[in-house]
Design a protein around this motif. Structure first.
Motif, PDB file in Angstrom:
ATOM      1  N   ASP A  99      -8.990   1.868  -9.722  1.00 47.41           N
ATOM      2  CA  ASP A  99      -7.584   2.052 -10.112  1.00 47.41           C
ATOM      3  C   ASP A  99      -6.702   2.291  -8.893  1.00 47.41           C
ATOM      4  OD1 ASP A  99      -8.461   1.823 -12.735  1.00 47.41           O
ATOM      5  OD2 ASP A  99      -8.319   3.985 -13.159  1.00 47.41           O
ATOM      6  N   GLU A 100      -7.176   3.111  -7.977  1.00 48.63           N
ATOM      7  CA  GLU A 100      -6.406   3.407  -6.763  1.00 48.63           C
ATOM      8  C   GLU A 100      -6.191   2.148  -5.921  1.00 48.63           C
ATOM      9  OE1 GLU A 100      -5.216   6.415  -5.289  1.00 48.63           O
ATOM     10  OE2 GLU A 100      -5.560   7.446  -7.180  1.00 48.63           O
ATOM     11  N   LEU A 101      -7.222   1.318  -5.787  1.00 50.63           N
ATOM     12  CA  LEU A 101      -7.100   0.081  -5.010  1.00 50.63           C
ATOM     13  C   LEU A 101      -6.116  -0.882  -5.668  1.00 50.63           C
ATOM     14  CD1 LEU A 101     -10.810  -0.446  -3.954  1.00 50.63           C
ATOM     15  CD2 LEU A 101      -8.876  -0.078  -2.407  1.00 50.63           C
ATOM     16  N   LYS A 102      -6.135  -0.952  -6.996  1.00 54.06           N
ATOM     17  CA  LYS A 102      -5.167  -1.810  -7.702  1.00 54.06           C
ATOM     18  C   LYS A 102      -3.740  -1.327  -7.461  1.00 54.06           C
ATOM     19  CE  LYS A 102      -8.293  -3.287 -11.382  1.00 54.06           C
ATOM     20  NZ  LYS A 102      -8.658  -3.110 -12.804  1.00 54.06           N
ATOM     21  N   GLU A 103      -3.543  -0.004  -7.565  1.00 51.90           N
ATOM     22  CA  GLU A 103      -2.208   0.565  -7.315  1.00 51.90           C
ATOM     23  C   GLU A 103      -1.765   0.294  -5.884  1.00 51.90           C
ATOM     24  OE1 GLU A 103      -2.214   4.742  -8.211  1.00 51.90           O
ATOM     25  OE2 GLU A 103      -2.926   4.404 -10.261  1.00 51.90           O
ATOM     26  N   TRP A 104      -2.681   0.455  -4.926  1.00 50.77           N
ATOM     27  CA  TRP A 104      -2.349   0.220  -3.517  1.00 50.77           C
ATOM     28  C   TRP A 104      -1.987  -1.246  -3.294  1.00 50.77           C
ATOM     29  CZ3 TRP A 104      -5.351  -2.595   0.179  1.00 50.77           C
ATOM     30  CH2 TRP A 104      -4.814  -2.566   1.465  1.00 50.77           C
ATOM     31  N   ASN A 105      -2.730  -2.140  -3.903  1.00 51.35           N
ATOM     32  CA  ASN A 105      -2.446  -3.560  -3.764  1.00 51.35           C
ATOM     33  C   ASN A 105      -1.045  -3.891  -4.293  1.00 51.35           C
ATOM     34  OD1 ASN A 105      -2.892  -6.272  -3.184  1.00 51.35           O
ATOM     35  ND2 ASN A 105      -3.838  -6.662  -5.161  1.00 51.35           N
ATOM     36  N   ALA A 132      -1.293   5.755   4.353  1.00 52.03           N
ATOM     37  CA  ALA A 132      -0.986   7.188   4.471  1.00 52.03           C
ATOM     38  C   ALA A 132      -0.595   7.794   3.130  1.00 52.03           C
ATOM     39  CB  ALA A 132       0.124   7.401   5.495  1.00 52.03           C
ATOM     40  N   ALA A 133      -0.038   6.992   2.255  1.00 54.77           N
ATOM     41  CA  ALA A 133       0.380   7.488   0.950  1.00 54.77           C
ATOM     42  C   ALA A 133      -0.774   7.539  -0.054  1.00 54.77           C
ATOM     43  CB  ALA A 133       1.501   6.601   0.403  1.00 54.77           C
ATOM     44  N   LYS A 134      -1.926   7.006   0.307  1.00 55.14           N
ATOM     45  CA  LYS A 134      -3.060   6.908  -0.629  1.00 55.14           C
ATOM     46  C   LYS A 134      -4.263   7.703  -0.104  1.00 55.14           C
ATOM     47  CE  LYS A 134      -2.867   4.507  -3.807  1.00 55.14           C
ATOM     48  NZ  LYS A 134      -2.466   4.895  -5.154  1.00 55.14           N
ATOM     49  N   LYS A 135      -4.081   8.992   0.074  1.00 52.36           N
ATOM     50  CA  LYS A 135      -5.152   9.838   0.626  1.00 52.36           C
ATOM     51  C   LYS A 135      -6.384   9.875  -0.276  1.00 52.36           C
ATOM     52  CE  LYS A 135      -2.206  12.508   3.519  1.00 52.36           C
ATOM     53  NZ  LYS A 135      -1.181  13.446   3.588  1.00 52.36           N
ATOM     54  N   ARG A 136      -6.183   9.949  -1.586  1.00 54.70           N
ATOM     55  CA  ARG A 136      -7.323   9.973  -2.504  1.00 54.70           C
ATOM     56  C   ARG A 136      -8.125   8.666  -2.398  1.00 54.70           C
ATOM     57  NH1 ARG A 136      -5.052  10.016  -7.517  1.00 54.70           N
ATOM     58  NH2 ARG A 136      -4.586  12.204  -7.290  1.00 54.70           N
ATOM     59  N   MET A 137      -7.417   7.560  -2.344  1.00 54.53           N
ATOM     60  CA  MET A 137      -8.094   6.265  -2.222  1.00 54.53           C
ATOM     61  C   MET A 137      -8.948   6.215  -0.956  1.00 54.53           C
ATOM     62  SD  MET A 137      -6.501   2.427  -1.809  1.00 54.53           S
ATOM     63  CE  MET A 137      -6.145   2.640  -0.058  1.00 54.53           C
ATOM     64  N   SER A 139     -10.179   8.770   0.730  1.00 57.75           N
ATOM     65  CA  SER A 139     -11.296   9.708   0.594  1.00 57.75           C
ATOM     66  C   SER A 139     -12.414   9.106  -0.249  1.00 57.75           C
ATOM     67  CB  SER A 139     -10.837  11.010  -0.050  1.00 57.75           C
ATOM     68  OG  SER A 139      -9.939  11.681   0.774  1.00 57.75           O
ATOM     69  N   LEU A 140     -12.039   8.466  -1.353  1.00 56.68           N
ATOM     70  CA  LEU A 140     -13.045   7.840  -2.216  1.00 56.68           C
ATOM     71  C   LEU A 140     -13.709   6.654  -1.517  1.00 56.68           C
ATOM     72  CD1 LEU A 140     -11.181   7.954  -5.639  1.00 56.68           C
ATOM     73  CD2 LEU A 140     -13.298   9.153  -5.057  1.00 56.68           C
ATOM     74  N   TYR A 141     -12.923   5.916  -0.758  1.00 54.25           N
ATOM     75  CA  TYR A 141     -13.493   4.745  -0.073  1.00 54.25           C
ATOM     76  C   TYR A 141     -14.540   5.161   0.963  1.00 54.25           C
ATOM     77  CZ  TYR A 141     -13.618  -0.155   1.099  1.00 54.25           C
ATOM     78  OH  TYR A 141     -14.035  -1.445   1.260  1.00 54.25           O
ATOM     79  N   THR A 142     -14.343   6.316   1.572  1.00 49.86           N
ATOM     80  CA  THR A 142     -15.348   6.779   2.542  1.00 49.86           C
ATOM     81  C   THR A 142     -16.671   7.118   1.859  1.00 49.86           C
ATOM     82  OG1 THR A 142     -14.623   9.088   2.419  1.00 49.86           O
ATOM     83  CG2 THR A 142     -13.618   7.706   4.120  1.00 49.86           C
TER      84      THR A 142
END
Length: 161
Positions: A99-105, A132-137, A139-142
């Motif tokens: 969901d975070e990646l879709k929002e970022w895209n 920078a605006a997607k810190k959770r994304m 963190s999860l990606y790591t």
């Protein structure tokens, strides 16, 4: 007492409960009487509730704070019911990452449409601002390769990729 007796008692209590609501014209809310999610909309609402609680746990306590027990305590969904949607907490996190990646895209497309970035430096700055605006994304990606891919079903990982 036999199982059939317990079933009859539960059924009777449920009927009384519904009757009281009808008599006093109080609208019944889905959360007040548990029922199995059968439609895609109901399933989606349950998954969203699970993901929302997982996000709160992850944001406040990090990866180690996310577990099915804690999620069930924060939602109206029992532990066993959560397992019908997700087999591990990592699968929930993988869905959140998706969901975070879709929002970022979408955000990247929106910002790049407004921007007149053409040089590599301008594009890099644009990417940096959206990251920078997607810190959770981030963190999860790591966690993707070290934890999430190790603890999720193959079907979930294939759907992610």
């Amino acid at each position: 007492m036999s199982i059939i007796s317990y079933y009859k008692i539960i059924n009777t209590v449920s009927i009384i409960y519904k009757t009281l609501f009808l008599l006093y014209n109080v609208p019944m809310d889905e959360t007040e009487i548990f029922s199995r999610a059968r439609s895609e909309d109901q399933i989606s609402k349950r998954q969203d509730e699970i993901k929302k609680s997982c996000i709160e746990l992850f944001d406040s306590g990090g990866y180690t704070a996310v577990n099915i027990k804690s999620i069930s305590e924060m939602t109206s969904i029992t532990r066993s019911a959560i397992y019908t949607y997700y087999k591990t907490g990592d699968e929930i996190l993988l869905d959140i990452l998706t969901d975070e990646l879709k929002e970022w895209n979408l955000e990247l497309m929106r910002v790049s449409a407004k921007s007149k970035a053409s040089s590599p430096e301008q594009i890099a700055n644009l990417l940096t601002k959206t990251f920078a605006a997607k810190k959770r994304m981030l963190s999860l990606y790591t966690l993707l390769f070290t934890n999430l891919e190790q603890n999720c079903r193959l079907e979930k990982i294939a759907a992610f990729k």
